[in-house]
Enzyme design. Sequence first.
Site, PDB file in Angstrom:
ATOM      1  N   HIS A  45      -3.041 -27.277   5.340  1.00  0.00           N
ATOM      2  CA  HIS A  45      -2.977 -26.196   5.890  1.00  0.00           C
ATOM      3  C   HIS A  45      -2.984 -26.555   7.405  1.00  0.00           C
ATOM      4  O   HIS A  45      -2.933 -27.938   7.779  1.00  0.00           O
ATOM      5  CB  HIS A  45      -4.384 -25.118   5.677  1.00  0.00           C
ATOM      6  CG  HIS A  45      -5.557 -25.781   6.074  1.00  0.00           C
ATOM      7  ND1 HIS A  45      -6.065 -26.624   5.254  1.00  0.00           N
ATOM      8  CD2 HIS A  45      -6.122 -25.936   7.010  1.00  0.00           C
ATOM      9  CE1 HIS A  45      -7.271 -27.308   5.663  1.00  0.00           C
ATOM     10  NE2 HIS A  45      -7.471 -26.518   6.901  1.00  0.00           N
ATOM     11  N   THR A  48       1.832 -26.714  10.552  1.00  0.00           N
ATOM     12  CA  THR A  48       3.012 -27.660  10.820  1.00  0.00           C
ATOM     13  C   THR A  48       2.501 -29.071  10.354  1.00  0.00           C
ATOM     14  O   THR A  48       1.562 -29.522  10.242  1.00  0.00           O
ATOM     15  CB  THR A  48       3.320 -27.709  12.194  1.00  0.00           C
ATOM     16  OG1 THR A  48       2.217 -27.688  12.883  1.00  0.00           O
ATOM     17  CG2 THR A  48       3.972 -26.275  12.351  1.00  0.00           C
ATOM     18  N   ARG A  49       3.701 -29.711  10.016  1.00  0.00           N
ATOM     19  CA  ARG A  49       3.426 -31.475   9.714  1.00  0.00           C
ATOM     20  C   ARG A  49       4.702 -32.186  10.262  1.00  0.00           C
ATOM     21  O   ARG A  49       5.744 -31.626  10.528  1.00  0.00           O
ATOM     22  CB  ARG A  49       3.302 -31.800   8.156  1.00  0.00           C
ATOM     23  CG  ARG A  49       2.216 -31.071   7.379  1.00  0.00           C
ATOM     24  CD  ARG A  49       0.800 -32.008   7.806  1.00  0.00           C
ATOM     25  NE  ARG A  49      -0.189 -31.468   6.976  1.00  0.00           N
ATOM     26  CZ  ARG A  49      -1.134 -30.504   7.396  1.00  0.00           C
ATOM     27  NH1 ARG A  49      -0.969 -29.834   8.384  1.00  0.00           N
ATOM     28  NH2 ARG A  49      -2.299 -30.086   6.711  1.00  0.00           N
ATOM     29  N   LYS A 263      -0.375 -27.837  19.766  1.00  0.00           N
ATOM     30  CA  LYS A 263      -1.538 -28.165  18.641  1.00  0.00           C
ATOM     31  C   LYS A 263      -1.456 -29.763  18.831  1.00  0.00           C
ATOM     32  O   LYS A 263      -0.703 -30.415  19.033  1.00  0.00           O
ATOM     33  CB  LYS A 263      -0.694 -27.849  17.272  1.00  0.00           C
ATOM     34  CG  LYS A 263      -1.749 -28.184  15.931  1.00  0.00           C
ATOM     35  CD  LYS A 263      -1.153 -27.701  14.705  1.00  0.00           C
ATOM     36  CE  LYS A 263      -1.363 -29.002  13.766  1.00  0.00           C
ATOM     37  NZ  LYS A 263      -0.831 -28.444  12.299  1.00  0.00           N
ATOM     38  N   HIS A 267      -5.398 -38.929  14.725  1.00  0.00           N
ATOM     39  CA  HIS A 267      -5.261 -39.442  13.378  1.00  0.00           C
ATOM     40  C   HIS A 267      -6.273 -40.436  12.839  1.00  0.00           C
ATOM     41  O   HIS A 267      -6.663 -40.552  11.659  1.00  0.00           O
ATOM     42  CB  HIS A 267      -3.748 -40.175  13.329  1.00  0.00           C
ATOM     43  CG  HIS A 267      -3.225 -40.706  12.069  1.00  0.00           C
ATOM     44  ND1 HIS A 267      -3.020 -39.944  11.100  1.00  0.00           N
ATOM     45  CD2 HIS A 267      -3.310 -42.000  11.655  1.00  0.00           C
ATOM     46  CE1 HIS A 267      -2.601 -40.964  10.069  1.00  0.00           C
ATOM     47  NE2 HIS A 267      -2.931 -42.036  10.533  1.00  0.00           N
ATOM     48  N   CYS A 312      -9.819 -30.323   8.361  1.00  0.00           N
ATOM     49  CA  CYS A 312      -8.763 -30.431   7.149  1.00  0.00           C
ATOM     50  C   CYS A 312      -9.303 -31.762   6.851  1.00  0.00           C
ATOM     51  O   CYS A 312     -10.019 -32.535   7.104  1.00  0.00           O
ATOM     52  CB  CYS A 312      -7.475 -30.628   7.746  1.00  0.00           C
ATOM     53  SG  CYS A 312      -6.234 -30.520   6.456  1.00  0.00           S
ATOM     54  N   LYS A 345       5.360 -34.908   4.899  1.00  0.00           N
ATOM     55  CA  LYS A 345       6.701 -35.153   4.997  1.00  0.00           C
ATOM     56  C   LYS A 345       7.413 -35.619   3.472  1.00  0.00           C
ATOM     57  O   LYS A 345       8.473 -35.374   3.267  1.00  0.00           O
ATOM     58  CB  LYS A 345       6.918 -36.042   6.062  1.00  0.00           C
ATOM     59  CG  LYS A 345       6.573 -37.589   5.939  1.00  0.00           C
ATOM     60  CD  LYS A 345       6.881 -38.275   6.969  1.00  0.00           C
ATOM     61  CE  LYS A 345       5.820 -38.233   8.297  1.00  0.00           C
ATOM     62  NZ  LYS A 345       4.437 -38.504   7.670  1.00  0.00           N
TER      63      LYS A 345
HETATM   64  C1  LIG Z   1      -4.977 -32.594   9.856  1.00  0.00           C
HETATM   65  C2  LIG Z   1      -3.893 -32.923   9.263  1.00  0.00           C
HETATM   66  C3  LIG Z   1      -2.667 -33.264   9.747  1.00  0.00           C
HETATM   67  C4  LIG Z   1      -1.720 -33.930   9.096  1.00  0.00           C
HETATM   68  N1  LIG Z   1      -0.292 -34.269   9.754  1.00  0.00           N
HETATM   69  C5  LIG Z   1       0.547 -34.808   8.970  1.00  0.00           C
HETATM   70  C6  LIG Z   1       1.714 -34.854   9.418  1.00  0.00           C
HETATM   71  O1  LIG Z   1       1.962 -34.531  10.441  1.00  0.00           O
HETATM   72  N2  LIG Z   1       2.821 -35.461   8.663  1.00  0.00           N
HETATM   73  C7  LIG Z   1       2.703 -35.781   7.316  1.00  0.00           C
HETATM   74  O2  LIG Z   1       3.473 -36.204   6.645  1.00  0.00           O
HETATM   75  N3  LIG Z   1       1.343 -35.688   6.770  1.00  0.00           N
HETATM   76  C8  LIG Z   1       0.245 -35.018   7.615  1.00  0.00           C
HETATM   77  N4  LIG Z   1      -0.939 -34.804   6.920  1.00  0.00           N
HETATM   78  C9  LIG Z   1      -1.185 -35.364   5.639  1.00  0.00           C
HETATM   79  C10 LIG Z   1      -0.727 -34.653   4.349  1.00  0.00           C
HETATM   80  O3  LIG Z   1      -1.010 -32.959   4.787  1.00  0.00           O
HETATM   81  C11 LIG Z   1      -1.401 -34.785   3.150  1.00  0.00           C
HETATM   82  O4  LIG Z   1      -1.004 -36.318   2.764  1.00  0.00           O
HETATM   83  C12 LIG Z   1      -0.993 -33.939   1.974  1.00  0.00           C
HETATM   84  O5  LIG Z   1      -1.090 -32.571   2.398  1.00  0.00           O
HETATM   85  C13 LIG Z   1      -1.814 -34.513   0.756  1.00  0.00           C
HETATM   86  O6  LIG Z   1      -1.404 -33.694  -0.440  1.00  0.00           O
HETATM   87  P1  LIG Z   1      -2.009 -33.884  -1.875  1.00  0.00           P
HETATM   88  O7  LIG Z   1      -1.347 -32.985  -2.774  1.00  0.00           O
HETATM   89  O8  LIG Z   1      -2.668 -35.048  -2.177  1.00  0.00           O
HETATM   90  O9  LIG Z   1      -3.332 -32.827  -1.522  1.00  0.00           O
HETATM   91  P2  LIG Z   1      -3.400 -30.981  -1.254  1.00  0.00           P
HETATM   92  O10 LIG Z   1      -2.265 -30.531  -0.663  1.00  0.00           O
HETATM   93  O11 LIG Z   1      -4.778 -30.734  -0.516  1.00  0.00           O
HETATM   94  O12 LIG Z   1      -3.598 -30.863  -2.809  1.00  0.00           O
HETATM   95  C14 LIG Z   1      -4.533 -31.195  -3.684  1.00  0.00           C
HETATM   96  C15 LIG Z   1      -4.794 -29.905  -4.567  1.00  0.00           C
HETATM   97  O13 LIG Z   1      -5.528 -30.004  -5.746  1.00  0.00           O
HETATM   98  C16 LIG Z   1      -6.188 -28.937  -6.130  1.00  0.00           C
HETATM   99  N5  LIG Z   1      -7.364 -29.455  -6.899  1.00  0.00           N
HETATM  100  C17 LIG Z   1      -8.335 -30.305  -6.587  1.00  0.00           C
HETATM  101  N6  LIG Z   1      -9.219 -30.387  -7.743  1.00  0.00           N
HETATM  102  C18 LIG Z   1      -8.748 -29.584  -8.734  1.00  0.00           C
HETATM  103  C19 LIG Z   1      -9.206 -29.007 -10.015  1.00  0.00           C
HETATM  104  N7  LIG Z   1     -10.320 -29.802 -10.485  1.00  0.00           N
HETATM  105  N8  LIG Z   1      -8.720 -28.475 -10.726  1.00  0.00           N
HETATM  106  C20 LIG Z   1      -7.463 -27.903 -10.336  1.00  0.00           C
HETATM  107  N9  LIG Z   1      -7.053 -28.087  -9.102  1.00  0.00           N
HETATM  108  C21 LIG Z   1      -7.665 -29.034  -7.960  1.00  0.00           C
HETATM  109  C22 LIG Z   1      -6.579 -28.498  -4.897  1.00  0.00           C
HETATM  110  O14 LIG Z   1      -7.186 -27.266  -4.925  1.00  0.00           O
HETATM  111  C23 LIG Z   1      -5.445 -28.625  -3.859  1.00  0.00           C
HETATM  112  O15 LIG Z   1      -4.634 -27.671  -3.758  1.00  0.00           O
HETATM  113  C24 LIG Z   1      -1.936 -34.113   7.756  1.00  0.00           C
HETATM  114  C25 LIG Z   1      -3.211 -33.865   7.039  1.00  0.00           C
HETATM  115  C26 LIG Z   1      -4.123 -33.039   7.887  1.00  0.00           C
HETATM  116  C27 LIG Z   1      -5.330 -32.811   7.082  1.00  0.00           C
END
Ligand SMILES: Cc1cc2nc3c(=O)[nH]c(=O)nc-3n(C[C@H](O)[C@H](O)[C@H](O)COP(=O)(O)OP(=O)(O)OC[C@H]3O[C@@H](n4cnc5c(N)ncnc54)[C@H](O)[C@@H]3O)c2cc1C
Length: 376
Positions: A45, A48-49, A263, A267, A312, A345
């Site tokens: 959330h 933006t990224r 914003k 990191h 986050c 990304k």
């Molecule tokens: C503040 C911040 C800034 C960032 N800036 C950048 C950026 O500028 N550029 C960039 O490339 N990346 C950036 N990132 C990193 C990027 O956002 C993350 O690497 C990416 O969102 C991770 O994706 P994910 O699918 O692993 O996790 P998530 O998107 O969190 O997805 C995991 C999902 O699993 C679900 N889940 C967990 N446990 C269970 C369960 N037991 N049963 C069912 N569902 C479950 C959760 O509800 C969630 O929806 C940033 C991250 C943050 C926090």
Amino acid sequence: MVNYDVIVVGAGSMGMAAGYYLSLTGKKVLLLDSHNPPHDKGSHHGETRIIRHAYGEGEEYVPLALKAQELWHELEKETGSRFFLNTGVLNVGKETSSSIKNIISSSKRFSIPIEIMSADEIEDRWPGITVPSDFIGCYEPTSGVLRCEECIEAYRELAKLNGATILTNSRVTSITAKAGSVEVSTDSDSFTAHSLILTAGAWSNQLLSMLDLELPLNPVRKTFAWFDVDEEIYGENFFPAFAFDTPNGLYYGFPSIQKAGLKVGRHDGGATINPDKAMTRFGEELGDQEDLTQFLTSFMPTTENLMYGKTCTYTLTPDEDFIVDLHPKYPNIAIAAGFSGHGFKFSSVIGKILSELIINRRTNENIDHFAIERFK
Ligand SMILES: Cc1cc2nc3c(=O)[nH]c(=O)nc-3n(C[C@H](O)[C@H](O)[C@H](O)COP(=O)(O)OP(=O)(O)OC[C@H]3O[C@@H](n4cnc5c(N)ncnc54)[C@H](O)[C@@H]3O)c2cc1C
């Protein structure tokens, strides 16, 4: 019990994209998520990224960043919506900074246009920035910003249209792997499938423990905030997204998009958290605001008051490289985790890779760098 070809556990950034690519193959797909993605409980959330291609974290990421960018454009074509804002990205640091060195070398190796700028040139071009004279800038004009929550929404809608089943507010409580099949349960239902993709972000280890695997994943609390700014200086039409390697830490940020304010976030650093416990909100920990304002005071001194901040989660690996691999014991289970604060990304291309891995047990993209084996 309903049977599927593939179940995706965790339909966030990576899982929703994987669900979309699987839905294109005609497979019977189920996506399960504890919440209602996009949501503000995980890592995706904050609107933006940044997407950059000449990659500070290492050259092995560049082909994937370029492929990811191509797939984001395809998603825009498919939906008729705009998810990518071509603001450019300005990287700033000392010439000796490893990320600056990696950006310059990967831009040369992959012919990615960058402009290398002195401190004076940076200040002349963007009057909102002040930098010490021994810093340089690498401006990548073809990169920019993704509207992250809208990207997830788009994959969700398309996957549904293509016939995928998406069950939200459905937390997976048990996974049992058998030879060639899996059984997955939530509080109210159980499902079986031939294959499983596990993309549960900060919660990954809780689920992996049911599959005889523990990965070195460290979920940490991160903060970011929006500040009032002069739109003529920091607005999206003039000001780039940015990443600064400073003596106090690594800071990144975004121009004021649709007058939302500048914003900014940090990191590096952050305290380990338990993803099942409510995180303290922005401002509840000592230094949340001060850390960001000291960066702005030094490098963007004409920014104004804090508007609001958020928290986050990053899920860090020890080397801050991703984990994208098949389960070492169960080849019908693919895992993607540990995106270490720079994964969004890539979520388009990681989704595609996961769909290929789970169907063909292989992908044409090079993911050697993300193997589980490296932690042995
Ligand atoms: C503040 C911040 C800034 C960032 N800036 C950048 C950026 O500028 N550029 C960039 O490339 N990346 C950036 N990132 C990193 C990027 O956002 C993350 O690497 C990416 O969102 C991770 O994706 P994910 O699918 O692993 O996790 P998530 O998107 O969190 O997805 C995991 C999902 O699993 C679900 N889940 C967990 N446990 C269970 C369960 N037991 N049963 C069912 N569902 C479950 C959760 O509800 C969630 O929806 C940033 C991250 C943050 C926090």
